[in-house]
Design an enzyme around this catalytic site. Structure first.
Site, PDB file in Angstrom:
ATOM      1  N   ASN A   9      -3.809   0.249   7.762  1.00 52.17           N
ATOM      2  CA  ASN A   9      -2.980   1.247   8.431  1.00 52.17           C
ATOM      3  C   ASN A   9      -2.590   2.274   7.365  1.00 52.17           C
ATOM      4  O   ASN A   9      -1.724   2.000   6.542  1.00 52.17           O
ATOM      5  CB  ASN A   9      -1.737   0.564   9.023  1.00 52.17           C
ATOM      6  CG  ASN A   9      -0.716   1.556   9.531  1.00 52.17           C
ATOM      7  OD1 ASN A   9      -1.019   2.733   9.727  1.00 52.17           O
ATOM      8  ND2 ASN A   9       0.505   1.089   9.750  1.00 52.17           N
ATOM      9  N   LYS A  11      -1.068   4.996   7.682  1.00 52.47           N
ATOM     10  CA  LYS A  11       0.178   5.713   8.001  1.00 52.47           C
ATOM     11  C   LYS A  11      -0.024   7.219   7.791  1.00 52.47           C
ATOM     12  O   LYS A  11      -1.116   7.723   8.010  1.00 52.47           O
ATOM     13  CB  LYS A  11       1.343   5.173   7.170  1.00 52.47           C
ATOM     14  CG  LYS A  11       1.413   3.644   7.191  1.00 52.47           C
ATOM     15  CD  LYS A  11       2.715   3.125   6.677  1.00 52.47           C
ATOM     16  CE  LYS A  11       2.644   1.617   6.573  1.00 52.47           C
ATOM     17  NZ  LYS A  11       3.930   0.998   6.451  1.00 52.47           N
ATOM     18  N   HIS A  95       3.982  -0.197  16.373  1.00 51.65           N
ATOM     19  CA  HIS A  95       4.336  -0.450  14.960  1.00 51.65           C
ATOM     20  C   HIS A  95       5.849  -0.278  14.794  1.00 51.65           C
ATOM     21  O   HIS A  95       6.458   0.573  15.446  1.00 51.65           O
ATOM     22  CB  HIS A  95       3.572   0.536  14.060  1.00 51.65           C
ATOM     23  CG  HIS A  95       3.680   0.172  12.611  1.00 51.65           C
ATOM     24  ND1 HIS A  95       4.778   0.488  11.854  1.00 51.65           N
ATOM     25  CD2 HIS A  95       2.824  -0.494  11.785  1.00 51.65           C
ATOM     26  CE1 HIS A  95       4.593   0.033  10.621  1.00 51.65           C
ATOM     27  NE2 HIS A  95       3.425  -0.572  10.559  1.00 51.65           N
ATOM     28  N   GLU A  97       7.562   1.138  12.641  1.00 52.80           N
ATOM     29  CA  GLU A  97       7.997   2.500  12.280  1.00 52.80           C
ATOM     30  C   GLU A  97       8.063   3.376  13.526  1.00 52.80           C
ATOM     31  O   GLU A  97       8.906   4.262  13.627  1.00 52.80           O
ATOM     32  CB  GLU A  97       7.047   3.082  11.221  1.00 52.80           C
ATOM     33  CG  GLU A  97       7.283   2.424   9.863  1.00 52.80           C
ATOM     34  CD  GLU A  97       6.083   2.376   8.949  1.00 52.80           C
ATOM     35  OE1 GLU A  97       5.087   3.082   9.204  1.00 52.80           O
ATOM     36  OE2 GLU A  97       6.137   1.608   7.966  1.00 52.80           O
ATOM     37  N   GLU A 167       4.488  -8.504  12.037  1.00 52.40           N
ATOM     38  CA  GLU A 167       4.946  -7.745  10.877  1.00 52.40           C
ATOM     39  C   GLU A 167       6.469  -7.811  10.779  1.00 52.40           C
ATOM     40  O   GLU A 167       7.171  -7.038  11.441  1.00 52.40           O
ATOM     41  CB  GLU A 167       4.515  -6.284  11.013  1.00 52.40           C
ATOM     42  CG  GLU A 167       3.015  -6.116  11.110  1.00 52.40           C
ATOM     43  CD  GLU A 167       2.592  -4.736  10.600  1.00 52.40           C
ATOM     44  OE1 GLU A 167       1.774  -4.709   9.681  1.00 52.40           O
ATOM     45  OE2 GLU A 167       3.088  -3.726  11.102  1.00 52.40           O
ATOM     46  N   GLY A 173       6.318  -2.502   3.415  1.00 48.54           N
ATOM     47  CA  GLY A 173       6.504  -1.472   2.391  1.00 48.54           C
ATOM     48  C   GLY A 173       7.629  -1.780   1.418  1.00 48.54           C
ATOM     49  O   GLY A 173       8.055  -0.923   0.650  1.00 48.54           O
ATOM     50  N   SER A 213       3.512  -6.081   3.136  1.00 50.50           N
ATOM     51  CA  SER A 213       3.292  -6.181   1.693  1.00 50.50           C
ATOM     52  C   SER A 213       2.194  -7.181   1.326  1.00 50.50           C
ATOM     53  O   SER A 213       2.308  -7.906   0.331  1.00 50.50           O
ATOM     54  CB  SER A 213       4.592  -6.508   0.955  1.00 50.50           C
ATOM     55  OG  SER A 213       5.551  -5.492   1.188  1.00 50.50           O
TER      56      SER A 213
HETATM   57  C1  PEP Z   1       2.185  -1.836   7.849  1.00 46.67           C
HETATM   58  O1  PEP Z   1       2.798  -0.797   7.876  1.00 46.67           O
HETATM   59  O2  PEP Z   1       1.513  -2.176   8.848  1.00 46.67           O
HETATM   60  C2  PEP Z   1       2.260  -2.662   6.638  1.00 46.67           C
HETATM   61  C3  PEP Z   1       1.968  -3.921   6.719  1.00 46.67           C
HETATM   62  O3  PEP Z   1       2.657  -2.011   5.495  1.00 46.67           O
HETATM   63  P1  PEP Z   1       2.684  -2.620   3.987  1.00 46.67           P
HETATM   64  O4  PEP Z   1       1.413  -3.386   3.798  1.00 46.67           O
HETATM   65  O5  PEP Z   1       2.763  -1.405   3.105  1.00 46.67           O
HETATM   66  O6  PEP Z   1       3.892  -3.488   3.914  1.00 46.67           O
END
Ligand code: PEP
Length: 251
Positions: A9, A11, A95, A97, A167, A173, A213
């Site tokens: 992803n 973003k 997601h 976000e 998630e 992040g 992460s």
């Molecule tokens: C995501 O936004 O789907 C995600 C898992 O981000 P990160 O790997 O940066 O934590």
């Protein structure tokens, strides 16, 4: 046997020119890997170029969001059909976000899920709790609510075509990762909810990714868990080597 699926992803990162560069770096690094399904979800403006570069490769293309209406006066929105005709196979839905910054709710995720399935996309449905919710002992309640809200009225045949991404919001992040045990526990819970909704055989077939992460250093241990069938990768998908490292952790 569920085939692991690792999807990047991106973003709101990478211009079309930078996307071309990253795709060019990634292709040779993952060439020949067949045991893991691989996807990338660049920003909308990069899809057409990326699609051309990905033809005939083992990397599928996806988008990060879509609107549920097929066309019309919806300034700034993108339809499922537009994604399909731009070469997309996947679309990320709900997601955290999008839920936190753009007002998405279980109801709007559900509408998107229906429209994505109708257009033949493979939706990646994101679910997950915030730190506050986890600390209040509500993690399972929140995840069950995300799932029931998104999948209400979706048939078993369609549900089988979806991928779920667990998630935990506190791990996205932040550099904080759920421990393999914490993640496995929630993945098993998600499969239990799927069993309630659709029965054993659908629940056993749906792939559940972990996201939050994930990096080459922690991927292998997470991906070795019984109910973790891949990863949705943010930050580490922005570099070809680290994304490849995670994919190799699923082999
Ligand atoms: C995501 O936004 O789907 C995600 C898992 O981000 P990160 O790997 O940066 O934590």
């Amino acid at each position: 046997m569920r085939k692991p699926i690792v999807v990047g992803n991106w973003k709101m990162n990478k211009t079309p020119e930078e996307a071309v560069q990253l795709v060019a770096e990634l292709k040779p690094l993952v060439a020949g890997i067949e045991a893991v399904e691989i996807g990338i979800c660049p920003p909308f403006v990069c899809l057409t170029e990326a699609s051309k570069l990905l033809k005939g490769t083992n990397i599928g293309l996806g988008a990060q969001n879509m609107y549920w209406e097929p066309e019309g006066a919806y300034t700034g929105e993108i339809s499922a059909e537009m994604l399909v005709t731009s070469g997309c196979r996947y679309v990320i839905l709900g997601h955290s976000e999008r839920r936190a910054y753009f007002g998405e709710t279980n109801a709007t995720v559900h509408k998107r899920l229906e429209a994505a399935l109708q257009s033949g996309l493979s939706p990646i449905v994101c679910v997950g709790e915030t730190l506050e919710q986890r600390e209040a002992g509500k993690a399972e309640e929140v995840v069950a609510d995300h799932l029931r809200g998104a999948y209400e009225g979706i048939s078993a045949t369609d549900a089988q075509k979806t991928v779920i991404a667990y998630e935990p919001v506190w791990a996205i992040g932040t550099g904080l990762t759920a421990t393999p045990d914490q993640a496995q526990e929630m993945h098993a819970f998600i499969r239990k909810i799927l069993t309630e909704l659709y029965g054993d055989s659908v629940a056993e077939g749906v792939r559940i990714q972990y996201g939050g992460s994930m990096k080459p250093g922690n991927a292998k241990e997470l991906l070795a868990q019984k109910d973790i069938d891949g990863g949705l990768i943010g930050g580490a998908a922005l570099q070809a080597e680290s994304f490849t490292g995670i994919i190799k952790g699923a082999l």
